[in-house]
Design an enzyme around this catalytic site. Structure first.
Site, PDB file in Angstrom:
ATOM      1  N   LYS A  13       0.812  -1.219   0.000  1.00 28.09           N
ATOM      2  CA  LYS A  13       0.000   0.000   0.000  1.00 28.09           C
ATOM      3  C   LYS A  13       0.847   1.272   0.000  1.00 28.09           C
ATOM      4  O   LYS A  13       0.411   2.291  -0.529  1.00 28.09           O
ATOM      5  CB  LYS A  13      -1.029   0.002   1.127  1.00 28.09           C
ATOM      6  CG  LYS A  13      -0.512   0.007   2.527  1.00 28.09           C
ATOM      7  CD  LYS A  13      -1.687  -0.104   3.496  1.00 28.09           C
ATOM      8  CE  LYS A  13      -1.279  -0.532   4.876  1.00 28.09           C
ATOM      9  NZ  LYS A  13      -0.280   0.308   5.562  1.00 28.09           N
ATOM     10  N   ARG A  87      -6.876   1.764  12.631  1.00 32.09           N
ATOM     11  CA  ARG A  87      -6.440   0.394  12.885  1.00 32.09           C
ATOM     12  C   ARG A  87      -7.465  -0.382  13.692  1.00 32.09           C
ATOM     13  O   ARG A  87      -7.357  -1.594  13.841  1.00 32.09           O
ATOM     14  CB  ARG A  87      -5.113   0.403  13.647  1.00 32.09           C
ATOM     15  CG  ARG A  87      -3.986   0.757  12.728  1.00 32.09           C
ATOM     16  CD  ARG A  87      -2.672   0.618  13.421  1.00 32.09           C
ATOM     17  NE  ARG A  87      -1.613   0.528  12.423  1.00 32.09           N
ATOM     18  CZ  ARG A  87      -0.328   0.684  12.671  1.00 32.09           C
ATOM     19  NH1 ARG A  87       0.067   0.921  13.894  1.00 32.09           N
ATOM     20  NH2 ARG A  87       0.557   0.575  11.726  1.00 32.09           N
ATOM     21  N   ARG A 126      12.939  -8.530   1.505  1.00 39.82           N
ATOM     22  CA  ARG A 126      13.251  -7.095   1.405  1.00 39.82           C
ATOM     23  C   ARG A 126      14.745  -6.823   1.431  1.00 39.82           C
ATOM     24  O   ARG A 126      15.444  -7.265   2.334  1.00 39.82           O
ATOM     25  CB  ARG A 126      12.651  -6.354   2.609  1.00 39.82           C
ATOM     26  CG  ARG A 126      11.224  -5.964   2.401  1.00 39.82           C
ATOM     27  CD  ARG A 126      10.830  -5.098   3.561  1.00 39.82           C
ATOM     28  NE  ARG A 126       9.393  -4.861   3.550  1.00 39.82           N
ATOM     29  CZ  ARG A 126       8.772  -4.087   4.433  1.00 39.82           C
ATOM     30  NH1 ARG A 126       9.460  -3.515   5.395  1.00 39.82           N
ATOM     31  NH2 ARG A 126       7.489  -3.912   4.365  1.00 39.82           N
ATOM     32  N   ARG A 159      18.163  -4.942   5.451  1.00 37.58           N
ATOM     33  CA  ARG A 159      18.182  -3.867   6.443  1.00 37.58           C
ATOM     34  C   ARG A 159      18.074  -4.440   7.850  1.00 37.58           C
ATOM     35  O   ARG A 159      17.252  -5.310   8.103  1.00 37.58           O
ATOM     36  CB  ARG A 159      16.995  -2.954   6.180  1.00 37.58           C
ATOM     37  CG  ARG A 159      17.330  -1.506   6.084  1.00 37.58           C
ATOM     38  CD  ARG A 159      16.156  -0.737   5.522  1.00 37.58           C
ATOM     39  NE  ARG A 159      14.949  -0.992   6.279  1.00 37.58           N
ATOM     40  CZ  ARG A 159      13.762  -0.473   5.959  1.00 37.58           C
ATOM     41  NH1 ARG A 159      13.648   0.293   4.904  1.00 37.58           N
ATOM     42  NH2 ARG A 159      12.702  -0.733   6.682  1.00 37.58           N
ATOM     43  N   ARG A 170       2.991  -6.984  14.068  1.00 40.22           N
ATOM     44  CA  ARG A 170       2.123  -6.015  13.390  1.00 40.22           C
ATOM     45  C   ARG A 170       1.184  -6.710  12.412  1.00 40.22           C
ATOM     46  O   ARG A 170       0.030  -6.319  12.271  1.00 40.22           O
ATOM     47  CB  ARG A 170       2.967  -4.947  12.688  1.00 40.22           C
ATOM     48  CG  ARG A 170       3.571  -3.944  13.671  1.00 40.22           C
ATOM     49  CD  ARG A 170       4.498  -2.970  12.977  1.00 40.22           C
ATOM     50  NE  ARG A 170       3.841  -2.355  11.843  1.00 40.22           N
ATOM     51  CZ  ARG A 170       4.481  -1.887  10.773  1.00 40.22           C
ATOM     52  NH1 ARG A 170       5.794  -1.969  10.699  1.00 40.22           N
ATOM     53  NH2 ARG A 170       3.807  -1.328   9.790  1.00 40.22           N
TER      54      ARG A 170
END
Ligand code: ZN
Length: 211
Positions: A13, A87, A126, A159, A170
């Site tokens: 998103k 949320r 990632r 990272r 999350r």
């Protein structure tokens, strides 16, 4: 005329928000960015928020609400794209009241549909450029040449701050607390479910055609 993006971390998103901002002039209101700004400035709010971020908790609704309200007021003349907010149910209701107070309407809510296993794969994939900080994804957005940045030819690395357990928390919180908001907006007839596994351009098409 405001929009909401509902979706878990790594659903894409953020990428879509950047496209809507650039091509359609929306103001991208990311509560994540607002929070980080506050933390960096080391305000009292920032110190409280830091604890929430470190534990991956979604609490501190009141602090986030305060930040959000101020930012909506500052951008009341623009179409706002809400990213990372609401949320929970109480935040959805709070947002309704803030939008109303500012004399605007919520036009559409996009739900980025993707399952948790796909998200875990994406998180593990990632990689970031050491030099220019562009983020790639081995699954969804790989560099042209392995390990090398397309833009600056810098070296791509994983990272350290992509703390996997925080992200997993999350994601879990999203499915427990945020995903039920889908029904809340569906009842009002303003929900569009997006197939978020599709390639970036096709996700954009799904959004644009529902605007
Ligand atoms: Zn680079």
């Amino acid at each position: 005329m405001h929009l909401i993006f509902l979706g878990p971390p790594a659903c894409g998103k953020g990428t879509q928000a950047a496209i809507l901002k650039k091509e359609h002039g929306y103001y991208h209101l990311s509560t994540g960015d607002l929070i980080r700004k506050e933390v960096t400035a080391e305000t009292e709010l920032g110190r409280k928020l830091k604890v929430c971020i470190e534990t991956g908790a979604l609490g501190a609704s009141e602090i986030v609400n305060e930040l959000l309200k101020k930012d909506v007021e500052n951008h009341r003349q623009m179409g706002i794209l809400f990213d990372g907010y609401p949320r929970k149910q109480d935040q959805a209701e709070f947002l309704d009241s803030v939008i109303k107070e500012n004399g605007s309407v919520l036009k559409r809510v996009f739900y980025f549909d993707i399952d948790a296993n796909e998200l875990y794969k994406r998180i593990l994939g990632r990689i970031t450029c050491n030099d220019c900080s562009i983020v790639y994804n081995l699954q969804t957005n790989p560099p042209k040449e392995e390990g090398i940045c397309d833009c600056c030819k810098g070296q791509l690395v994983r990272r350290n701050d992509d703390n996997e357990s925080v992200l997993k928390n999350r994601i879990q919180s999203f499915f427990e607390e945020t995903a039920p908001l889908k029904g809340f907006y569906q009842k009002r007839g303003i929900l569009t479910v997006i197939n978020a596994i599709a390639p970036v351009e096709l996700v954009t098409e799904q959004i644009i055609s529902a605007l």
